[in-house]
Design a protein around this motif. Structure first.
Motif, PDB file in Angstrom:
ATOM      1  N   ARG A 130       0.868  -1.184   0.000  1.00  0.00           N
ATOM      2  CA  ARG A 130       0.000   0.000   0.000  1.00  0.00           C
ATOM      3  C   ARG A 130       0.901   1.229   0.000  1.00  0.00           C
ATOM      4  NH1 ARG A 130      -0.436   1.718   5.655  1.00  0.00           N
ATOM      5  NH2 ARG A 130       0.529   0.074   6.871  1.00  0.00           N
ATOM      6  N   ARG A 131       0.267   2.377  -0.204  1.00  0.00           N
ATOM      7  CA  ARG A 131       1.034   3.617  -0.267  1.00  0.00           C
ATOM      8  C   ARG A 131       1.839   3.819   1.011  1.00  0.00           C
ATOM      9  NH1 ARG A 131       0.532   7.112  -4.334  1.00  0.00           N
ATOM     10  NH2 ARG A 131      -1.162   6.820  -5.798  1.00  0.00           N
ATOM     11  N   TYR A 135      -1.194   9.893   0.585  1.00  0.00           N
ATOM     12  CA  TYR A 135      -2.443   9.435   1.170  1.00  0.00           C
ATOM     13  C   TYR A 135      -3.182   8.535   0.184  1.00  0.00           C
ATOM     14  CZ  TYR A 135      -3.962  13.657  -1.307  1.00  0.00           C
ATOM     15  OH  TYR A 135      -4.160  14.625  -2.237  1.00  0.00           O
ATOM     16  N   ASP A 136      -4.118   7.756   0.702  1.00  0.00           N
ATOM     17  CA  ASP A 136      -4.780   6.727  -0.106  1.00  0.00           C
ATOM     18  C   ASP A 136      -5.488   7.291  -1.334  1.00  0.00           C
ATOM     19  OD1 ASP A 136      -3.894   4.789   1.618  1.00  0.00           O
ATOM     20  OD2 ASP A 136      -5.748   4.743   2.796  1.00  0.00           O
ATOM     21  N   GLU A 137      -6.047   8.485  -1.221  1.00  0.00           N
ATOM     22  CA  GLU A 137      -6.819   9.064  -2.317  1.00  0.00           C
ATOM     23  C   GLU A 137      -5.936   9.722  -3.376  1.00  0.00           C
ATOM     24  OE1 GLU A 137      -7.240   9.676   0.895  1.00  0.00           O
ATOM     25  OE2 GLU A 137      -9.188   8.797   1.383  1.00  0.00           O
ATOM     26  N   PHE A 138      -4.647   9.796  -3.162  1.00  0.00           N
ATOM     27  CA  PHE A 138      -3.727  10.428  -4.112  1.00  0.00           C
ATOM     28  C   PHE A 138      -3.804   9.691  -5.443  1.00  0.00           C
ATOM     29  CE2 PHE A 138       0.241  11.559  -6.111  1.00  0.00           C
ATOM     30  CZ  PHE A 138       0.431  12.881  -5.728  1.00  0.00           C
ATOM     31  N   VAL A 139      -3.889  10.461  -6.521  1.00  0.00           N
ATOM     32  CA  VAL A 139      -4.004   9.880  -7.856  1.00  0.00           C
ATOM     33  C   VAL A 139      -2.652   9.959  -8.552  1.00  0.00           C
ATOM     34  CG1 VAL A 139      -5.154  10.053 -10.089  1.00  0.00           C
ATOM     35  CG2 VAL A 139      -6.423  10.562  -7.978  1.00  0.00           C
ATOM     36  N   GLN A 153      -4.795  17.364  -6.904  1.00  0.00           N
ATOM     37  CA  GLN A 153      -5.178  16.122  -6.241  1.00  0.00           C
ATOM     38  C   GLN A 153      -6.512  16.322  -5.546  1.00  0.00           C
ATOM     39  OE1 GLN A 153      -3.722  13.048  -6.130  1.00  0.00           O
ATOM     40  NE2 GLN A 153      -2.406  13.842  -7.752  1.00  0.00           N
ATOM     41  N   PRO A 154      -7.267  15.241  -5.376  1.00  0.00           N
ATOM     42  CA  PRO A 154      -8.560  15.369  -4.690  1.00  0.00           C
ATOM     43  C   PRO A 154      -8.358  15.802  -3.241  1.00  0.00           C
ATOM     44  CG  PRO A 154      -8.017  13.070  -5.089  1.00  0.00           C
ATOM     45  CD  PRO A 154      -6.981  13.886  -5.777  1.00  0.00           C
ATOM     46  N   VAL A 156      -9.293  15.803   0.579  1.00  0.00           N
ATOM     47  CA  VAL A 156      -9.880  14.809   1.487  1.00  0.00           C
ATOM     48  C   VAL A 156     -10.069  15.453   2.857  1.00  0.00           C
ATOM     49  CG1 VAL A 156      -8.909  12.822   0.286  1.00  0.00           C
ATOM     50  CG2 VAL A 156      -7.619  13.893   2.112  1.00  0.00           C
TER      51      VAL A 156
END
Length: 174
Positions: A130-131, A135-139, A153-154, A156
């Motif tokens: 995993r990352r 962060y997890d939502e990073f594209v 980036q989104p 959060v």
């Protein structure tokens, strides 16, 4: 000093180790086919003549515009014999997957996660892929050369982090 190591690898794995050379600073290097990297590393760790007990640094390189696009670079160290070796594995962009060496060197865990997070290279058999830094939502993967410099980036929600590992020290330390 480690030329003997690379020569032994070429002799032992003629179908997997190729193009040995002396790198900048005198480090001896060789390319290894990605499907054989675990076998080669296992030999380097367990053979009584090798005893490479550490993988102090594993990283990746993006050669955008070349094929294969990526390389995973394993810098290995034998504390008992004070020898170093560098192994390079070419990784195509369409199949950016490499077998994990965490079963051999536990310290490879963090570096393989780094390579995944920053370059998108996956490691099969990794216990916790995993990352690591993003962060997890990073594209995307920010160290790829085609990552947009002004990319957005989104956003959060800020979240509470409960179990931060602070390392050794007094329990009352801030």
């Amino acid at each position: 000093m480690s030329k003997a190591v690379i020569d032994a690898l070429v002799e032992r794995f003629p179908d997997a180790v190729y193009d040995p050379y002396v790198g900048v600073g005198g480090d001896d290097c060789a390319f290894v086919k990605k499907d054989r990297i675990v076998d080669v590393c296992r030999f380097l760790k367990s053979d009584p003549g090798m005893l490479f007990d550490m993988a102090p640094y594993i990283t990746a390189v993006d050669y955008l515009g070349q094929e294969p696009r990526f390389e995973v670079v394993y810098n290995l160290l034998s504390l008992k014999t004070n020898r170093r070796a560098r192994l390079r594995v070419k990784v195509p962009e369409q199949d950016a997957v490499v077998p994990s060496v965490t079963g051999l060197w536990r310290g490879a865990d963090w570096f393989e996660r780094y390579c995944f997070d920053m370059y998108g290279i996956r490691f099969t058999g990794h216990p916790d892929m995993r990352r690591l830094l993003m962060y997890d939502e990073f594209v995307g993967h920010p160290l790829r050369k085609d990552y947009p410099l002004k990319g957005r980036q989104p956003l959060v929600q800020e979240r509470e982090v409960r179990d931060i590992v602070r390392g050794p020290g007094p329990a009352t330390r801030d």
